[in-house]
Scaffold this active site. Structure first.
Site, PDB file in Angstrom:
ATOM      1  N   GLU A 109      -0.581   6.503 -21.934  1.00 46.32           N
ATOM      2  CA  GLU A 109      -1.801   6.943 -21.271  1.00 46.32           C
ATOM      3  C   GLU A 109      -1.547   7.225 -19.797  1.00 46.32           C
ATOM      4  O   GLU A 109      -0.545   6.786 -19.240  1.00 46.32           O
ATOM      5  CB  GLU A 109      -2.886   5.855 -21.384  1.00 46.32           C
ATOM      6  CG  GLU A 109      -3.164   5.379 -22.794  1.00 46.32           C
ATOM      7  CD  GLU A 109      -3.985   4.090 -22.811  1.00 46.32           C
ATOM      8  OE1 GLU A 109      -4.488   3.674 -21.744  1.00 46.32           O
ATOM      9  OE2 GLU A 109      -4.108   3.488 -23.894  1.00 46.32           O
ATOM     10  N   LYS A 111      -2.086   6.658 -15.863  1.00 52.41           N
ATOM     11  CA  LYS A 111      -2.408   5.518 -14.999  1.00 52.41           C
ATOM     12  C   LYS A 111      -3.280   6.015 -13.842  1.00 52.41           C
ATOM     13  O   LYS A 111      -2.795   6.602 -12.876  1.00 52.41           O
ATOM     14  CB  LYS A 111      -1.141   4.854 -14.472  1.00 52.41           C
ATOM     15  CG  LYS A 111      -1.398   3.581 -13.678  1.00 52.41           C
ATOM     16  CD  LYS A 111      -0.084   2.925 -13.284  1.00 52.41           C
ATOM     17  CE  LYS A 111      -0.346   1.630 -12.529  1.00 52.41           C
ATOM     18  NZ  LYS A 111      -1.037   1.843 -11.246  1.00 52.41           N
ATOM     19  N   ASP A 113      -5.470   6.174 -10.540  1.00 54.84           N
ATOM     20  CA  ASP A 113      -5.388   5.532  -9.228  1.00 54.84           C
ATOM     21  C   ASP A 113      -6.811   5.258  -8.751  1.00 54.84           C
ATOM     22  O   ASP A 113      -7.377   5.991  -7.936  1.00 54.84           O
ATOM     23  CB  ASP A 113      -4.646   6.438  -8.243  1.00 54.84           C
ATOM     24  CG  ASP A 113      -4.253   5.701  -6.973  1.00 54.84           C
ATOM     25  OD1 ASP A 113      -4.308   4.457  -6.968  1.00 54.84           O
ATOM     26  OD2 ASP A 113      -3.895   6.358  -5.984  1.00 54.84           O
ATOM     27  N   TYR A 218     -10.048   2.149 -20.920  1.00 51.30           N
ATOM     28  CA  TYR A 218      -8.795   2.199 -21.673  1.00 51.30           C
ATOM     29  C   TYR A 218      -8.469   0.923 -22.442  1.00 51.30           C
ATOM     30  O   TYR A 218      -7.384   0.806 -22.997  1.00 51.30           O
ATOM     31  CB  TYR A 218      -7.632   2.534 -20.742  1.00 51.30           C
ATOM     32  CG  TYR A 218      -7.575   1.694 -19.474  1.00 51.30           C
ATOM     33  CD1 TYR A 218      -7.337   0.322 -19.511  1.00 51.30           C
ATOM     34  CD2 TYR A 218      -7.758   2.291 -18.225  1.00 51.30           C
ATOM     35  CE1 TYR A 218      -7.273  -0.440 -18.360  1.00 51.30           C
ATOM     36  CE2 TYR A 218      -7.702   1.541 -17.060  1.00 51.30           C
ATOM     37  CZ  TYR A 218      -7.461   0.183 -17.134  1.00 51.30           C
ATOM     38  OH  TYR A 218      -7.414  -0.572 -15.997  1.00 51.30           O
ATOM     39  N   LYS A 306       6.005   4.246 -12.929  1.00 54.92           N
ATOM     40  CA  LYS A 306       5.549   4.788 -11.649  1.00 54.92           C
ATOM     41  C   LYS A 306       6.299   6.080 -11.331  1.00 54.92           C
ATOM     42  O   LYS A 306       7.515   6.145 -11.447  1.00 54.92           O
ATOM     43  CB  LYS A 306       5.753   3.765 -10.524  1.00 54.92           C
ATOM     44  CG  LYS A 306       5.065   2.424 -10.748  1.00 54.92           C
ATOM     45  CD  LYS A 306       3.566   2.554 -10.840  1.00 54.92           C
ATOM     46  CE  LYS A 306       2.908   2.852  -9.518  1.00 54.92           C
ATOM     47  NZ  LYS A 306       2.907   1.751  -8.564  1.00 54.92           N
ATOM     48  N   CYS A 401       6.971  -1.654  28.485  1.00 53.13           N
ATOM     49  CA  CYS A 401       5.873  -1.774  27.521  1.00 53.13           C
ATOM     50  C   CYS A 401       4.866  -0.649  27.765  1.00 53.13           C
ATOM     51  O   CYS A 401       4.450  -0.434  28.908  1.00 53.13           O
ATOM     52  CB  CYS A 401       5.179  -3.127  27.668  1.00 53.13           C
ATOM     53  SG  CYS A 401       3.659  -3.288  26.695  1.00 53.13           S
ATOM     54  N   CYS A 404       1.317  -2.660  29.112  1.00 55.68           N
ATOM     55  CA  CYS A 404       1.222  -3.410  30.379  1.00 55.68           C
ATOM     56  C   CYS A 404       2.317  -3.050  31.370  1.00 55.68           C
ATOM     57  O   CYS A 404       2.269  -3.489  32.534  1.00 55.68           O
ATOM     58  CB  CYS A 404       1.248  -4.913  30.104  1.00 55.68           C
ATOM     59  SG  CYS A 404       2.845  -5.532  29.500  1.00 55.68           S
ATOM     60  N   CYS A 419       7.814  -7.041  24.057  1.00 60.60           N
ATOM     61  CA  CYS A 419       7.134  -7.240  25.337  1.00 60.60           C
ATOM     62  C   CYS A 419       6.880  -8.735  25.443  1.00 60.60           C
ATOM     63  O   CYS A 419       6.203  -9.315  24.584  1.00 60.60           O
ATOM     64  CB  CYS A 419       5.815  -6.481  25.370  1.00 60.60           C
ATOM     65  SG  CYS A 419       4.769  -6.915  26.795  1.00 60.60           S
ATOM     66  N   CYS A 424      -0.295  -9.463  27.920  1.00 61.80           N
ATOM     67  CA  CYS A 424      -0.368  -8.038  27.582  1.00 61.80           C
ATOM     68  C   CYS A 424      -1.611  -7.792  26.726  1.00 61.80           C
ATOM     69  O   CYS A 424      -1.783  -8.450  25.688  1.00 61.80           O
ATOM     70  CB  CYS A 424       0.881  -7.610  26.819  1.00 61.80           C
ATOM     71  SG  CYS A 424       0.821  -5.902  26.231  1.00 61.80           S
TER      72      CYS A 424
END
Length: 665
Positions: A109, A111, A113, A218, A306, A401, A404, A419, A424
């Site tokens: 079948e 699958k 989502d 299903y 998959k 950074c 900051c 950092c 920060c």
């Protein structure tokens, strides 16, 4: 005219027309005829409220506004599926099944989502819809699910009937919804699955009704008790009951036949009007399913294949840095928006400086992008032959950074930059977001945007400020978009979070090197915050899975005056400082030391470790004479060899799964 008889007749007509239109896609009446029947029924029900029925077609439009969703325990756990990624994985699955039952047939079948859901009928009437939740407990979303017009409100079958399936948002509905949100200046949904889940969890069912949701079913629960012997027969029975199943399914006698069907669907995947992320193989014979059995989390008689990650090309426009709660700097690719695996991708993590150098990724490159596991966008490689002279130059990692301006530090043996300025603003905000997150204190109404806004307004500057927000209630109400109901819900969620056990609090504090697993181990070992704060470095090192680096981090954290003051304040606000005692189930593993090795195909190493711990085992990373069992998967190496030399009992994954499936975990 017999009014009650006419009302029942109209409901039956409208249900039949809905089935023809939404399921069969072959209506026998015009839209005008349908509307006339609906208007007549609406008028009769309004004039004769004694005949009103909550399952009437007139009630599908939504309008009920709930305070929240009721938790419902499933009669039988809603399991997830083990995954396959290659034909060899499917052949291995087939071999495991054939070891138990001869000549298996498989129903293959699509699958979907979407959002897993369970429908309940009693004596032919629809009574409840429940989300999968964590598999054991879901949420009652009946008022929203009944707005899906393909779902019958009545079936011709008596008794208690449960079917399971997937609620999804068709591609057309998704596109229309995002266009509407874009026009209103609202954030667009990332993909149809998120949009479906968000729609089902709306407290106002009229919103769910407007989203154009649909569903496929299903699985017919306890189909054998209704006289069906195979899954194929059970699916046909659902069709007869007007319960919508996906017609794209095939009964296959071999794995090779199943693979051929998978290739057919893969070729036309993008043409389908809904998103799929794979295919599912189910053993057809229902009695054989029970013989093959279950693991703690998955049926051994089914598996999900998959699809390989889809790769597309786009341009990398820029590389920008973000700052995490620990100060970790993460470079991110800004991409020219491109459609990948059903969603539009415009950004991807690049992880660290080394990855950028290794893959020679440059700003303005044409790059190959895919979604790892169909979820997380990643830049796979640049297309170097499409570079233009002087345009793409090697990327130089910044020294300061981005928030900051503090100098960035890269520690020995670390791939990331940090950092180290504790003040920060980015670190402050991220630490509060982490503290409120689901895996930590689970303050579900205090999301990223609210934390950022409250920090900007000066309401939140430290973790403990979260528990003073109730004093800011009137100020919050002055902010745009905040109403009394939503603010009170937020404050209630903050108050409820005080009851989270010690392990959640420890994880939420963001102690360096202390993830969810380490937090659970510490909470189990010390039981109270006071006991943990008094622990010596040597005591910490002795704890299983707590090495020297983690022990140093924990010890240092609780010796810092600012952190001691934080704990004291949280205590003063009434937060729990103790752990829930886990109930250990007695088993063959209780009191034993177990080592996991090799690749486990059914559950991850972490999941297997968690199962073993609930069964009273100590999970170790190395084999010695003190080891009681070694559980091994594919490609097991030196640990298995050492176990055999030492005479330690070994158990393959199939035997392990058979053993743990005896327990409710």
């Amino acid at each position: 005219m017999d009014i009650e008889k006419r009302i029942l007749e109209l409901r039956e007509i409208l249900e039949r027309l809905s089935y023809e239109y939404y399921v069969l896609d072959h209506p026998s009446a015009t839209d005008q005829e349908y509307d006339r029947y609906m208007q007549e029924l609406t008028k009769l029900e309004e004039e004769n409220p004694q005949y009103m029925d909550e399952n009437s077609p007139t009630q599908r439009v939504g309008g009920a506004v709930l305070e929240g969703f009721t938790k419902v325990t499933h009669k039988r756990m809603m399991l997830s599926l083990g995954n396959a990624f290659h034909l060899d994985d499917l052949r291995a699955f087939d071999e495991r099944v054939r070891a138990v039952t001869a000549d298996p047939q498989y129903v293959v079948e699509l699958k979907l989502d979407g959002l897993a859901m369970s429908l309940h009928y009693h004596d032919g009437r629809f009574v409840q819809a429940v989300t999968r939740g964590d598999g054991l407990v879901g949420e009652d979303v009946t008022s929203n699910v009944k707005t899906i017009k393909s779902i019958p409100m009545a079936i011709d079958l008596m008794g208690d009937v449960e079917v399971r399936g997937e609620v999804y948002m068709p591609k057309a509905s998704f596109q229309k919804l995002n266009e509407q949100r874009k026009e209103k200046g609202e954030e667009e949904f990332a993909n149809p699955r998120n949009a479906a889940a968000g729609s089902i969890r709306q407290l106002d069912s009229s919103i769910a009704a407007s989203r154009g949701l649909d569903a496929f079913w299903y699985y017919f629960m306890d189909a054998q008790s209704f006289g069906y012997q195979t899954h194929w027969e059970a699916m046909a029975a659902m069709d007869d009951l007007h319960i919508r199943t996906n017609p794209n399914r095939r009964l296959c006698h071999t794995i090779e036949e199943a693979w051929e069907f998978i290739q057919e669907i893969t070729a036309k995947r993008n043409e389908l009007p809904y998103e799929i992320d794979g295919m599912v193989l189910k053993l057809n014979d229902l009695s054989a399913q029970e013989q093959v059995g279950y693991t703690a989390k998955t049926p051994k008689w089914a598996i999900a294949y998959k699809f390989p990650a889809e790769e597309v090309e786009t341009r990398l426009l820029d590389i920008v840095l973000t700052v995490g709660r620990t100060g970790r700097i993460t470079p991110n690719a800004v991409l020219e928006p491109v459609r990948v695996a059903g969603t539009t991708v415009s950004a991807a993590q690049l992880h660290n400086e080394d990855l950028i150098k290794e893959r020679d990724i440059r700003v303005h490159d044409i790059v190959v992008v895919r979604k790892a596991g169909d979820i997380i966008p990643e830049v796979v490689r640049p297309i170097t032959k499409r570079r233009e002279s002087g345009i793409q130059v090697p990327y130089r990692f910044p020294h300061a950074c981005p928030i900051c301006g503090s100098e960035l530090v890269r520690y020995p043996d670390e791939a990331a930059h940090f950092c180290i300025n504790p003040d920060c603003p980015a670190r402050v905000v991220e630490s509060m977001i982490h503290f409120a997150s689901r895996d930590a204190m689970d303050i579900d109404t205090l999301g990223d945007k609210k934390v950022e806004l409250f920090h900007k307004e000066g309401f939140l500057n430290t973790i403990e400020d979260i528990y003073t927000l109730k004093e800011r209630r009137e100020e919050i109400l002055q902010l745009e978009g905040f109403k009394e109901k939503s603010v009170d819900k937020l404050l209630s969620a903050i108050e409820n979070s005080k009851q989270q056990p010690l392990e959640k609090l420890l994880y939420g504090l963001g102690i360096n090197q202390v993830g969810e697993k380490a937090a659970k181990i510490l909470a189990h070992q010390f039981q109270t915050m006071d006991a943990l704060m008094k622990a010596t470095r040597e005591e910490l090192i002795q704890i299983r899975d707590v090495g020297e680096i983690t022990a140093d981090s924990i010890y240092t954290f609780f010796k810092e005056p600012v952190n001691m003051e934080l704990i004291a304040q949280l205590k003063g606000y009434g937060l729990r400082m103790d752990s829930d005692q886990e109930q250990i189930q007695q088993s063959m593993f209780t009191g034993k030391t177990v080592v996991l090795t090799g690749t486990l195909s059914i559950m991850s190493r972490n999941e297997a470790s968690a199962v073993l711990e609930k069964l009273g085992a100590k999970v170790s990373g190395s084999v010695s004479k003190k080891t009681d069992y070694v559980v091994y998967g594919e490609a097991a190496g030196s640990k298995l060899d050492k176990a055999e030399k030492l005479g330690v009992a070994t158990m393959d994954e199939a035997a392990f799964q058979q053993e743990v499936s005896k327990y409710e975990i």
